[in-house]
Design a protein around this motif. Structure first.
Motif, mmCIF file in Angstrom:
data_model
loop_
_atom_site.group_PDB
_atom_site.id
_atom_site.type_symbol
_atom_site.label_atom_id
_atom_site.label_comp_id
_atom_site.label_asym_id
_atom_site.label_seq_id
_atom_site.Cartn_x
_atom_site.Cartn_y
_atom_site.Cartn_z
ATOM 1 N N VAL A 1 0.839 -1.195 0.000
ATOM 2 C CA VAL A 1 0.000 0.000 0.000
ATOM 3 C C VAL A 1 0.874 1.245 0.000
ATOM 4 N N ASP A 2 0.609 2.136 -0.939
ATOM 5 C CA ASP A 2 1.312 3.421 -1.026
ATOM 6 C C ASP A 2 0.635 4.393 -0.075
ATOM 7 N N ILE A 3 1.378 4.827 0.946
ATOM 8 C CA ILE A 3 0.816 5.789 1.905
ATOM 9 C C ILE A 3 1.501 7.152 1.768
ATOM 10 N N GLY A 4 2.241 7.339 0.665
ATOM 11 C CA GLY A 4 2.807 8.649 0.363
ATOM 12 C C GLY A 4 4.131 8.953 1.016
ATOM 13 N N VAL A 5 4.906 7.892 1.392
ATOM 14 C CA VAL A 5 6.200 8.143 2.048
ATOM 15 C C VAL A 5 7.360 7.583 1.226
ATOM 16 N N LYS A 6 7.124 7.397 -0.079
ATOM 17 C CA LYS A 6 8.155 6.895 -1.006
ATOM 18 C C LYS A 6 8.580 5.469 -0.692
ATOM 19 N N GLN A 7 7.837 4.779 0.136
ATOM 20 C CA GLN A 7 8.103 3.380 0.447
ATOM 21 C C GLN A 7 6.773 2.720 0.798
ATOM 22 N N ASP A 8 6.411 1.716 0.048
ATOM 23 C CA ASP A 8 5.126 1.065 0.278
ATOM 24 C C ASP A 8 5.149 0.262 1.566
ATOM 25 N N GLY A 9 4.008 0.230 2.253
ATOM 26 C CA GLY A 9 3.856 -0.595 3.438
ATOM 27 C C GLY A 9 3.223 -1.920 3.072
ATOM 28 N N LEU A 10 3.464 -2.948 3.905
ATOM 29 C CA LEU A 10 2.901 -4.275 3.654
ATOM 30 C C LEU A 10 1.678 -4.494 4.532
ATOM 31 N N LEU A 11 0.574 -4.772 3.868
ATOM 32 C CA LEU A 11 -0.658 -5.166 4.540
ATOM 33 C C LEU A 11 -0.728 -6.683 4.426
ATOM 34 N N HIS A 12 -0.245 -7.385 5.460
ATOM 35 C CA HIS A 12 -0.195 -8.842 5.409
ATOM 36 C C HIS A 12 -1.604 -9.413 5.310
ATOM 37 N N VAL A 13 -1.712 -10.566 4.662
ATOM 38 C CA VAL A 13 -3.027 -11.178 4.447
ATOM 39 C C VAL A 13 -3.773 -11.374 5.767
ATOM 40 N N SER A 14 -3.038 -11.613 6.859
ATOM 41 C CA SER A 14 -3.676 -11.821 8.161
ATOM 42 C C SER A 14 -4.211 -10.527 8.762
ATOM 43 N N GLU A 15 -3.827 -9.370 8.192
ATOM 44 C CA GLU A 15 -4.251 -8.078 8.727
ATOM 45 C C GLU A 15 -5.303 -7.396 7.850
ATOM 46 N N ILE A 16 -5.808 -8.116 6.844
ATOM 47 C CA ILE A 16 -6.783 -7.514 5.936
ATOM 48 C C ILE A 16 -8.185 -7.505 6.534
ATOM 49 N N SER A 17 -8.524 -8.570 7.263
ATOM 50 C CA SER A 17 -9.886 -8.689 7.776
ATOM 51 C C SER A 17 -9.890 -9.505 9.057
ATOM 52 N N GLU A 18 -10.944 -9.318 9.856
ATOM 53 C CA GLU A 18 -11.113 -10.131 11.056
ATOM 54 C C GLU A 18 -11.419 -11.575 10.671
ATOM 55 N N SER A 19 -12.046 -11.765 9.518
ATOM 56 C CA SER A 19 -12.336 -13.113 9.035
ATOM 57 C C SER A 19 -11.193 -13.586 8.138
ATOM 58 N N TYR A 20 -11.165 -14.887 7.865
ATOM 59 C CA TYR A 20 -10.064 -15.483 7.100
ATOM 60 C C TYR A 20 -10.084 -15.014 5.651
ATOM 61 N N VAL A 21 -8.927 -14.608 5.157
ATOM 62 C CA VAL A 21 -8.762 -14.229 3.752
ATOM 63 C C VAL A 21 -7.727 -15.166 3.147
ATOM 64 N N ARG A 22 -8.125 -15.910 2.117
ATOM 65 C CA ARG A 22 -7.216 -16.857 1.477
ATOM 66 C C ARG A 22 -6.265 -16.161 0.515
ATOM 67 N N ASP A 23 -6.821 -15.244 -0.267
ATOM 68 C CA ASP A 23 -6.043 -14.561 -1.302
ATOM 69 C C ASP A 23 -6.404 -13.077 -1.290
ATOM 70 N N PRO A 24 -5.433 -12.193 -1.052
ATOM 71 C CA PRO A 24 -5.740 -10.753 -1.017
ATOM 72 C C PRO A 24 -6.464 -10.250 -2.265
ATOM 73 N N ALA A 25 -6.180 -10.853 -3.430
ATOM 74 C CA ALA A 25 -6.794 -10.409 -4.681
ATOM 75 C C ALA A 25 -8.300 -10.645 -4.701
ATOM 76 N N GLU A 26 -8.791 -11.491 -3.782
ATOM 77 C CA GLU A 26 -10.230 -11.751 -3.726
ATOM 78 C C GLU A 26 -10.988 -10.609 -3.059
ATOM 79 N N VAL A 27 -10.281 -9.791 -2.278
ATOM 80 C CA VAL A 27 -10.977 -8.720 -1.546
ATOM 81 C C VAL A 27 -10.418 -7.325 -1.847
ATOM 82 N N LEU A 28 -9.243 -7.249 -2.477
ATOM 83 C CA LEU A 28 -8.632 -5.957 -2.769
ATOM 84 C C LEU A 28 -8.306 -5.838 -4.253
ATOM 85 N N LYS A 29 -8.214 -4.607 -4.741
ATOM 86 C CA LYS A 29 -7.848 -4.343 -6.126
ATOM 87 C C LYS A 29 -6.724 -3.312 -6.166
ATOM 88 N N ILE A 30 -5.874 -3.407 -7.180
ATOM 89 C CA ILE A 30 -4.822 -2.406 -7.344
ATOM 90 C C ILE A 30 -5.478 -1.042 -7.592
#
Length: 652
Positions: free
Chosen positions: A598-627
């Motif tokens: 995720v680009d938060i505007g600091v010239k270095q992207d942060g990592l949103l780990h799959v385990s931190e995307i939702s309270e429920s289980y997420v198998r593949d980030p692409a199923e719930v997020l888009k570029i």
């Protein structure tokens, strides 16, 4: 997928025929073996069947055969004798000097027989699939330089559960000479399978077979199957990495366009200044300038004056700013200019320099340098990202991981298909598209695309798709494939602006006649469309009729959403401004199997780990997020020394 599977089957059939021919030539092809080979559709099993008959390099077993010990091996393997020493003495010769030497040679031959047993290899292959583990250790002498692989200094997990991204990371470390990888199965479990298949008694000869079986596993079977599973895992991991790359590319190509607007495009810079270009609705260059709002020149007042002057002169409706060096600072400078009413967008500039130095860019702008061409590319990416990004090698767009570690031919082919899919999904304006975009239309390609552009330059705009038939080299098959993806918005025939194929024009006209209206009325009136009975036109094919009715509802629609303005947090510019627990606006810049960057505007992207995307289980980030998707993310951890920013969407 159909094409890929067909190619695999063709290769398998070719290999099958090669094997059958080789076995016939050696006169070892029994009816039973022929049937097993003909019924086999697994390349590994096919090689197992062929393995005992292959011409081999010099092996220990071959040496033993040459010394006349194959007969002893057969007698020992029969496991009927309780006095193997007596058997062995019969095979002593000038080349075999003692009983133990004879038995050792016999064991080598038996070990090879066991290793070439196709049914046993099938059983063990199943065991490896279920029980194999992969482990990674750091080379002691490389510990310091391998710090970026710290997580894998002492790592082990079931091979079947090792995700593609982790395998690719460990493999890269191994390729760099920093890590050692090993694939293993429990030896006891493997030997149980081997003993069950090849041990048939408890006498002295059975003991020799047991020793041969253990040697066969450790020296022949395990190295072979470990290598096989490493290759299989590598291929599967590469395939998943390519899939992720292709899907990310797809999302980037289908990013929301701003549409035909007059744009001020800025390629930011410090010392060399910001390159500014003005583009009209078609992306044509109107004017270019250089401004110096940043140190060391810091001519903010003059830079602001130039921007306002250009806006008034060209009626500019939007501003595109490259998101590279000085991107945030330039965006903030522009937002502070009084009188600049146009919305401002930060635009991903990955690959813009590749385009600006390309032959295509030189042909488009022969009288301008790379800085102007790069700024033009940034502006065009805002109005129509698809049309601009197709000019760049997909690998330069920056949406993949491990792209240099995968099979480059497979990657190129998959990305090519992805671009084609996106171009054909959106459709192409036949009268405005350049050769780069047209080349990706189904059925065309670079040569026909160039001929279409040349034809258009000579004859003027196309008024119907049928005119494509007049283009040199464009035959009936190419026309059939391409026509439905090409649009002519201003044509007299309204269907020319839609995705309805010319083959189906008579059907649409028949529907219009039945409804007692014009084709244009079918497209304009929901009431008329509601009265259409699809069953009446089943002779044309239900799928075709369904597609036509859907297209009549929204003719020539662009499936992409509209671009909206976005702002980063104004008080956050660098990693030093970040604090744990902060909530910040950001945009998804890249997707992987293990999370999103995720680009938060600091010239270095942060990592949103799959385990931190939702309270429920997420198998593949692409199923719930888009570029490009906008998010509000929480700072979990900042590790400047490791270049890591950890993010979360959870409320804590």
């Amino acid at each position: 997928r159909i094409e890929e599977q067909l190619e695999k089957l063709k290769q398998l059939e070719k290999r099958r025929q090669t094997i059958l021919t080789a076995l016939e030539r050696k006169e070892v092809l029994s009816p039973e073996l022929r049937q097993r080979i003909l019924r086999c559709f697994d390349e590994r099993e096919l090689e197992d069947l062929y393995q005992p008959y292959k011409s081999k390099r010099r092996t220990r077993a071959q040496t033993a055969r040459d010394r006349g010990l194959e007969g002893l091996a057969r007698e020992v393997y029969a496991q009927s004798s309780t006095q193997v020493d007596r058997l062995a003495k019969e095979y002593l010769s000038t080349e075999v000097h003692g009983v133990e030497e004879a038995l050792a040679g016999a064991r080598d031959i038996i070990a090879e027989w066991i290793s070439e047993d196709p049914d046993l290899r099938g059983q063990l292959r199943e065991l490896y699939g279920k029980k194999a583990t992969i482990s990674s250790t750091v080379k002691k002498s490389k510990k310091k330089e391998a710090d970026k692989y710290r997580d894998y200094f002492s790592w082990s997990e079931p091979l079947a559960r090792c995700p593609a991204h982790r395998f690719m990371a460990m493999r890269r470390g191994a390729d760099e000479g920093l890590l050692q990888l090993k694939i293993e199965v429990p030896e006891e479990a493997a030997l149980t399978h081997i003993f069950a298949k090849h041990l048939r008694s408890r006498g002295e000869s059975a003991e020799e077979v047991r020793k041969a079986a253990e040697d066969s596993f450790r020296r022949l079977i395990d190295p072979s199957l470990s290598n096989e599973f490493f290759t299989r895992t590598k291929e599967a991991a590469e395939e998943k990495s390519i899939e992720v790359f292709a899907e990310n590319l797809r999302q980037l190509l289908l990013a929301p366009p701003l549409g035909p607007k007059r744009v001020l495009a800025v390629d930011p810079g410090y010392r060399s200044g910001c390159k500014v270009v003005c583009l009209d609705e078609r992306g044509s260059l109107l004017e270019h300038r250089v401004i110096f709002p940043h140190p060391p020149a810091e001519q903010k007042a003059e830079a602001a004056r130039v921007v306002i002057e250009l806006q008034r002169k060209h009626g500019l409706e939007a501003v595109a700013v490259g998101d590279g060096t000085a991107g945030r600072e330039t965006e903030e400078f522009l937002r502070e200019i009084e009188g600049l009413k146009a919305p401002i967008f930060l635009v991903n500039e990955d690959g813009a320099s590749v385009y600006s130095a390309s032959k295509l860019a030189r042909r488009e702008f022969p009288d301008h340098d790379v800085t102007v061409r790069g700024a033009v590319s940034i502006g065009r990416r805002l109005t129509d990202p698809l049309s601009e990004l197709v000019k760049i090698d997909p690998k330069s767009i920056g949406v993949g991981q491990y792209q240099h570690d995968v099979d480059q031919k497979k990657l190129k082919k998959r990305l090519q298909r992805t671009v084609e899919s996106c171009v054909n999904l959106v459709g192409v304006n036949l009268n405005t598209a350049g050769a780069s975009l047209l080349s990706y239309v189904s059925g065309l390609g670079p040569n026909l695309a160039e001929r279409i552009v040349e034809f258009r330059a000579r004859k003027g705009s196309f008024t119907s798709r049928q005119q494509l038939r007049e283009v040199s080299g464009l035959g009936a098959k190419a026309f059939q494939q391409a026509a439905g993806f090409l649009r002519i918005p201003s044509a007299d025939q309204p269907l020319e602006a839609s995705a309805v194929h010319p083959e189906s024009y008579p059907l649409v006209e028949r529907i219009a006649q039945d409804m007692d209206c014009r084709v244009a009325d079918l497209m304009d009136s929901p009431e008329i469309r509601k009265r259409i009975d699809p069953a009446k036109y089943r002779d044309a094919g239900e799928a075709t009729v369904a597609d036509i009715l859907l297209e009549l509802e929204k003719p020539g629609r662009d499936p992409r959403p509209t671009r909206e303005e976005f702002r980063f947090a104004e008080d956050v510019h660098g990693v030093e401004d970040l604090r744990e627990g902060m909530w910040l606006p950001g945009r998804v810049s890249n997707l992987t199997r293990f999370g999103a960057f995720v680009d938060i505007g600091v010239k270095q992207d942060g990592l949103l780990h799959v385990s931190e995307i939702s309270e429920s289980y997420v198998r593949d980030p692409a199923e719930v997020l888009k570029i490009g998707e906008r998010l509000e993310v929480r700072i979990l951890q900042v590790e400047p020394e490791r270049g890591r920013i950890s993010l979360s969407l959870k409320r804590g």
